[in-house]
Design a protein around this motif. Structure first.
Motif, PDB file in Angstrom:
ATOM      1  N   LEU A  49      12.623  22.899 -38.171  1.00 22.14           N
ATOM      2  CA  LEU A  49      13.652  23.463 -38.908  1.00 22.14           C
ATOM      3  C   LEU A  49      13.771  24.784 -38.750  1.00 22.14           C
ATOM      4  N   ARG A  50      15.032  25.080 -38.595  1.00 17.19           N
ATOM      5  CA  ARG A  50      15.444  26.613 -38.518  1.00 17.19           C
ATOM      6  C   ARG A  50      15.202  27.265 -39.977  1.00 17.19           C
ATOM      7  N   SER A  51      15.502  26.626 -41.062  1.00 11.93           N
ATOM      8  CA  SER A  51      15.224  27.010 -42.419  1.00 11.93           C
ATOM      9  C   SER A  51      14.920  25.625 -43.404  1.00 11.93           C
ATOM     10  N   ARG A  52      14.230  25.933 -44.335  1.00 10.61           N
ATOM     11  CA  ARG A  52      13.901  25.066 -45.512  1.00 10.61           C
ATOM     12  C   ARG A  52      15.230  24.753 -46.418  1.00 10.61           C
ATOM     13  N   TYR A  53      16.172  25.928 -46.462  1.00  8.67           N
ATOM     14  CA  TYR A  53      17.233  25.862 -47.405  1.00  8.67           C
ATOM     15  C   TYR A  53      18.492  25.181 -46.847  1.00  8.67           C
ATOM     16  N   THR A  55      21.687  25.033 -47.729  1.00  5.98           N
ATOM     17  CA  THR A  55      22.562  26.078 -47.529  1.00  5.98           C
ATOM     18  C   THR A  55      22.541  26.819 -46.133  1.00  5.98           C
ATOM     19  N   THR A  56      21.430  26.795 -45.611  1.00  3.39           N
ATOM     20  CA  THR A  56      21.468  27.500 -44.500  1.00  3.39           C
ATOM     21  C   THR A  56      21.642  26.969 -43.086  1.00  3.39           C
ATOM     22  N   LEU A  57      21.300  25.652 -43.143  1.00  2.00           N
ATOM     23  CA  LEU A  57      21.408  24.795 -42.051  1.00  2.00           C
ATOM     24  C   LEU A  57      23.048  24.592 -41.718  1.00  2.00           C
ATOM     25  N   THR A  58      23.281  24.337 -40.546  1.00  2.00           N
ATOM     26  CA  THR A  58      24.582  23.929 -40.138  1.00  2.00           C
ATOM     27  C   THR A  58      24.655  22.240 -40.531  1.00  2.00           C
ATOM     28  N   ASN A  59      25.851  21.700 -40.431  1.00  2.00           N
ATOM     29  CA  ASN A  59      26.027  20.324 -40.725  1.00  2.00           C
ATOM     30  C   ASN A  59      25.403  19.410 -39.428  1.00  2.00           C
ATOM     31  N   VAL A  60      25.287  19.946 -38.389  1.00  2.60           N
ATOM     32  CA  VAL A  60      24.466  19.125 -37.227  1.00  2.60           C
ATOM     33  C   VAL A  60      23.041  19.312 -37.651  1.00  2.60           C
ATOM     34  N   GLU A  61      22.518  20.173 -38.040  1.00  8.30           N
ATOM     35  CA  GLU A  61      20.971  20.219 -38.306  1.00  8.30           C
ATOM     36  C   GLU A  61      20.690  19.357 -39.545  1.00  8.30           C
ATOM     37  N   VAL A  62      21.617  19.449 -40.508  1.00  9.48           N
ATOM     38  CA  VAL A  62      21.372  18.547 -41.722  1.00  9.48           C
ATOM     39  C   VAL A  62      21.303  17.176 -41.199  1.00  9.48           C
ATOM     40  N   GLU A  63      22.488  16.708 -40.472  1.00 12.51           N
ATOM     41  CA  GLU A  63      22.631  15.321 -39.849  1.00 12.51           C
ATOM     42  C   GLU A  63      21.129  14.919 -39.064  1.00 12.51           C
ATOM     43  N   LYS A  64      20.694  15.881 -38.043  1.00 14.10           N
ATOM     44  CA  LYS A  64      19.565  15.565 -37.398  1.00 14.10           C
ATOM     45  C   LYS A  64      18.467  15.520 -38.372  1.00 14.10           C
ATOM     46  N   TYR A  65      18.073  16.194 -39.323  1.00 16.91           N
ATOM     47  CA  TYR A  65      17.200  15.858 -40.281  1.00 16.91           C
ATOM     48  C   TYR A  65      17.028  14.544 -40.852  1.00 16.91           C
ATOM     49  N   LEU A  66      18.429  14.028 -41.204  1.00 16.13           N
ATOM     50  CA  LEU A  66      18.394  12.986 -41.836  1.00 16.13           C
ATOM     51  C   LEU A  66      18.110  11.644 -41.226  1.00 16.13           C
ATOM     52  N   GLN A  67      18.053  12.062 -40.133  1.00 13.55           N
ATOM     53  CA  GLN A  67      17.693  10.771 -39.082  1.00 13.55           C
ATOM     54  C   GLN A  67      16.101  10.414 -39.157  1.00 13.55           C
ATOM     55  N   TYR A  68      15.489  11.462 -39.749  1.00  9.33           N
ATOM     56  CA  TYR A  68      13.948  11.044 -39.785  1.00  9.33           C
ATOM     57  C   TYR A  68      13.397  11.426 -41.129  1.00  9.33           C
ATOM     58  N   ASN A  69      14.045  11.977 -42.251  1.00 13.72           N
ATOM     59  CA  ASN A  69      13.811  12.152 -43.197  1.00 13.72           C
ATOM     60  C   ASN A  69      14.711  12.223 -44.520  1.00 13.72           C
ATOM     61  N   ASP A  70      14.320  12.095 -45.695  1.00 12.83           N
ATOM     62  CA  ASP A  70      15.489  11.787 -46.674  1.00 12.83           C
ATOM     63  C   ASP A  70      15.090  12.732 -48.213  1.00 12.83           C
ATOM     64  N   GLU A 103       7.627  23.189 -47.741  1.00 14.63           N
ATOM     65  CA  GLU A 103       6.956  23.570 -46.497  1.00 14.63           C
ATOM     66  C   GLU A 103       5.852  22.466 -46.325  1.00 14.63           C
ATOM     67  N   GLU A 104       5.197  22.018 -47.588  1.00 22.08           N
ATOM     68  CA  GLU A 104       3.900  21.145 -47.198  1.00 22.08           C
ATOM     69  C   GLU A 104       4.343  19.618 -46.763  1.00 22.08           C
ATOM     70  N   THR A 105       5.638  19.453 -47.259  1.00 25.45           N
ATOM     71  CA  THR A 105       6.073  18.025 -46.887  1.00 25.45           C
ATOM     72  C   THR A 105       7.274  17.678 -46.012  1.00 25.45           C
ATOM     73  N   ASN A 106       7.394  18.946 -45.290  1.00 24.25           N
ATOM     74  CA  ASN A 106       8.840  18.815 -44.314  1.00 24.25           C
ATOM     75  C   ASN A 106      10.070  18.466 -45.163  1.00 24.25           C
ATOM     76  N   GLY A 107      10.259  19.158 -46.249  1.00 26.79           N
ATOM     77  CA  GLY A 107      11.087  18.517 -46.921  1.00 26.79           C
ATOM     78  C   GLY A 107      12.551  19.822 -47.001  1.00 26.79           C
ATOM     79  N   LEU A 108      13.646  19.708 -47.522  1.00 26.47           N
ATOM     80  CA  LEU A 108      14.514  20.602 -47.818  1.00 26.47           C
ATOM     81  C   LEU A 108      14.772  21.079 -48.984  1.00 26.47           C
ATOM     82  N   ILE A 109      15.520  22.384 -49.181  1.00 26.39           N
ATOM     83  CA  ILE A 109      15.617  22.845 -50.456  1.00 26.39           C
ATOM     84  C   ILE A 109      17.119  22.861 -51.075  1.00 26.39           C
TER      85      ILE A 109
END
Length: 318
Positions: A49-53, A55-70, A103-109
């Motif tokens: 992840l480029r950022s844990r935030y 609001t810092t990610l692009t929509n493409v990055e959020v969509e990618k994240y949601l493919q493997y985590n929720d 950071e400990e759990t590969n989550g977003l904020i």
């Protein structure tokens, strides 16, 4: 008789044919024994992840994240007078704790939710008042939106504000009643007390963790007004019949700058030292909490809720 001989001869011929076939089969080259099945390829690790935030990610990055985590952490805070610290310090403390957990759990904020009920010390012009009901009414649509977007595991975090459960607890309960999806509320003070954290130093460590340490002024001595003593309230506290703001049973209960907020000037060196100690305390609290186990347990609880509770008791659930 001839018929009987014919049958006997035919039977003999069949037997010889079977034996010949078996012998021929035995002379054929044998196939090699099957080898050990190949292991399935290891799953590809999630992309960094480029950022844990959020609001810092692009929509493409959020969509990618949601493919493997929720998983998403939602720090909830308030804005109020707090001695020499900036008025958003209790939000920043929640943000820093949520960041370490993510950071400990590969989550977003999911940040910026700092305008909720500040508690009972509503006397400074730096305090923004939002009632618990107004806070829930604002936060609940955000929770529902995050769920629709794909963030099924939502963890709400507060630090430093004893009145925070008056907003976040009803939020989590009503969210479950409406969506049948359990969310988790972590009151960070509980985790920090387990490691004997100094809450003033935790505040300094929090500003350091979110790269805002310079927002804490140095060599500033605030003028703390002297207030009359509320004798009736003092006696009610001696009875120890309630938790004041947390229980919401008495109304105004304290002057914030008189209730534990740091009111003495700090030097730059002291600020840096407290920030270092406070960061270590936050790290210790997150490690002690075993956040990987927490988020896995939330997943198991959601599965049990969906597959057993809702299917069996849906008519009884609110």
């Amino acid at each position: 008789m001839q018929s009987s001989r014919f049958i006997k001869c035919s039977g003999v011929l069949v037997i010889f044919s079977v034996l010949a076939a078996v012998a021929a089969q035995a002379q054929l080259p044998k196939a090699p024994p099957p080898g050990i099945p190949a292991l399935a390829p290891a799953p590809a690790p999630p992309p960094p992840l480029r950022s844990r935030y959020f609001t810092t990610l692009t929509n493409v990055e959020v969509e990618k994240y949601l493919q493997y985590n929720d998983l998403i952490f939602i720090p909830v805070g308030n804005v109020q007078a707090h001695g020499v610290l900036p008025v958003d310090c209790e939000y920043v403390a929640a943000e820093a704790l949520a960041l370490k957990m993510a950071e400990e759990t590969n989550g977003l904020i999911f940040p910026y939710l700092q305008f909720t009920y500040p508690g009972d010390g509503i006397v400074g012009r730096g305090t923004v008042h939002v009632s618990p009901a107004e806070g829930v009414a604002y936060l609940k649509p955000l929770a529902r939106s995050l769920l629709r977007q794909g963030f099924k595991r939502q963890i709400y975090v507060t630090v430093g504000n004893d009145a925070a459960p008056e907003t976040v607890s009803p939020l989590v309960l009503e969210f479950f009643y409406e969506t049948k999806t359990p969310a988790l509320y972590i009151e960070g003070d509980v985790l920090l007390r387990k490691v004997n954290a100094d809450f003033t130093k935790v505040m300094f460590g929090a500003y350091s963790a979110v790269n805002r340490l310079n927002d804490i002024p140095v060599n500033l001595t605030p003028v703390v007004p002297k207030h009359d003593i509320d004798q009736g309230l003092a006696k009610l506290r001696m009875i120890n019949s309630s938790g004041g703001a947390r229980d919401g049973v008495v109304g105004f209960a304290m002057f914030e700058d008189d209730a534990g907020a740091p009111v003495k000037a700090v030097t730059a060196e002291q600020r840096d030292a407290w920030a270092k100690e406070g960061t270590q305390m936050i790290d210790a609290a997150v490690k002690q909490a075993d956040m990987k186990k927490v988020v896995q347990s939330l997943l198991e609880h959601q599965r049990f809720t969906r597959e057993y509770l809702v299917s069996k008791f849906d008519g009884l659930l609110p």
